[in-house]
Design an enzyme around this catalytic site. Structure first.
Site, PDB file in Angstrom:
ATOM      1  CD  GLU A  72      40.874 -23.199  -8.794  1.00  0.00           C
ATOM      2  OE1 GLU A  72      41.334 -22.144  -9.288  1.00  0.00           O
ATOM      3  OE2 GLU A  72      40.319 -24.094  -9.472  1.00  0.00           O
ATOM      4  CG  ASP A  83      50.368 -22.664 -11.661  1.00  0.00           C
ATOM      5  OD1 ASP A  83      49.369 -22.388 -12.337  1.00  0.00           O
ATOM      6  OD2 ASP A  83      51.444 -23.070 -12.161  1.00  0.00           O
ATOM      7  CG  ASP A 119      37.639 -29.299 -16.170  1.00  0.00           C
ATOM      8  OD1 ASP A 119      37.837 -28.565 -17.150  1.00  0.00           O
ATOM      9  OD2 ASP A 119      36.520 -29.484 -15.682  1.00  0.00           O
ATOM     10  N   PRO A 173      43.671 -28.304 -24.483  1.00  0.00           N
ATOM     11  CG  PRO A 173      44.495 -30.452 -24.849  1.00  0.00           C
ATOM     12  CD  PRO A 173      43.213 -29.680 -24.796  1.00  0.00           C
TER      13      PRO A 173
END
Length: 225
Positions: A94, A127, A145, A150
């Protein structure tokens, strides 16, 4: 009589490394907003649970598979994975420190406290695009998620994750026969084609009907053995 609607209440607002992130409560729901874009809330979670279950099923009984979750969100995917004793180590990547904090000692702990206490769980503040390109670790399943899909990314930087080089990086962190599962707010036949062009096999899409509009979707592909 005039209908009375709940007004969202901002619980926290922070400037993160990728812009503004907001946690708010709307009635009984908790919502995450990034740069003014609604990301997710605690209203349902069926498609987030499907994301994890579909990946687990595609692994076809592999013992104690290692799971990489891209994005902590409101915690539905993590909580569901941790509730399944068949998973081995569960790593969550995260990039927003605010989101991690809301889970560790904030309102979202009501969803994820048990999962965070699970010894199989670890949280990596990074990241995801950078992580899949640089990590030396490998996993049996990667569940993404981090965007609305996309074709509807939270930031432009995330676009690269669904391009050929990004999908190749996702495949790199998967063991042979490993599964990539990607959450989307709508089915994307174009992305199915991208997965096949990137070398993934057994590409398919599972849909979850929603109250209004197009269904949520989970796109799946398997790295060749």
């Amino acid at each position: 009589m005039t209908a009375v609607y709940d007004t969202p209440v901002v619980l926290d607002r922070r400037d993160g490394p990728y812009g503004e992130v907001v946690l708010r409560r709307h009635g009984a729901l908790l919502q995450i907003i990034a740069n003014g874009c609604f990301l997710m809330d605690t209203s349902d979670g069926r498609s987030e649970r499907l994301l994890v279950d579909a990946a687990r099923t595609a692994l076809d009984g592999r013992p104690e598979p290692k799971l990489l979750l891209g994005g902590l969100g409101v915690g539905f995917s993590l909580a569901h994975a941790a509730a399944d004793p068949r998973w081995g180590r569960i790593t969550v990547v995260e990039r927003e420190p605010a989101v991690i904090g809301w889970h560790r000692d904030g309102p979202l702990a009501e969803v994820s406290a048990g999962a965070l206490a699970d010894p199989r769980t670890s949280i990596v503040e990074a990241d995801l695009v950078t992580y899949v390109n640089e990590t030396s670790d490998t996993f049996d399943a990667l569940c993404l998620d981090i965007d609305n899909g996309p074709g509807w990314t939270v930031t432009e930087d995330n676009d690269s994750l669904y391009a050929p080089a990004g999908l190749a990086a996702c495949a790199r962190v998967l063991r042979p026969g490993g599964v990539l599962a990607v959450w989307s707010a709508e089915p994307s036949p174009e992305f199915e084609g991208s997965l096949r062009n990137a070398g993934f096999q057994q590409v398919r899409t599972e849909e979850v009907p929603v109250a209004r509009g197009v269904p949520d979707a989970v796109h799946l592909g398997v790295r060749p053995g």
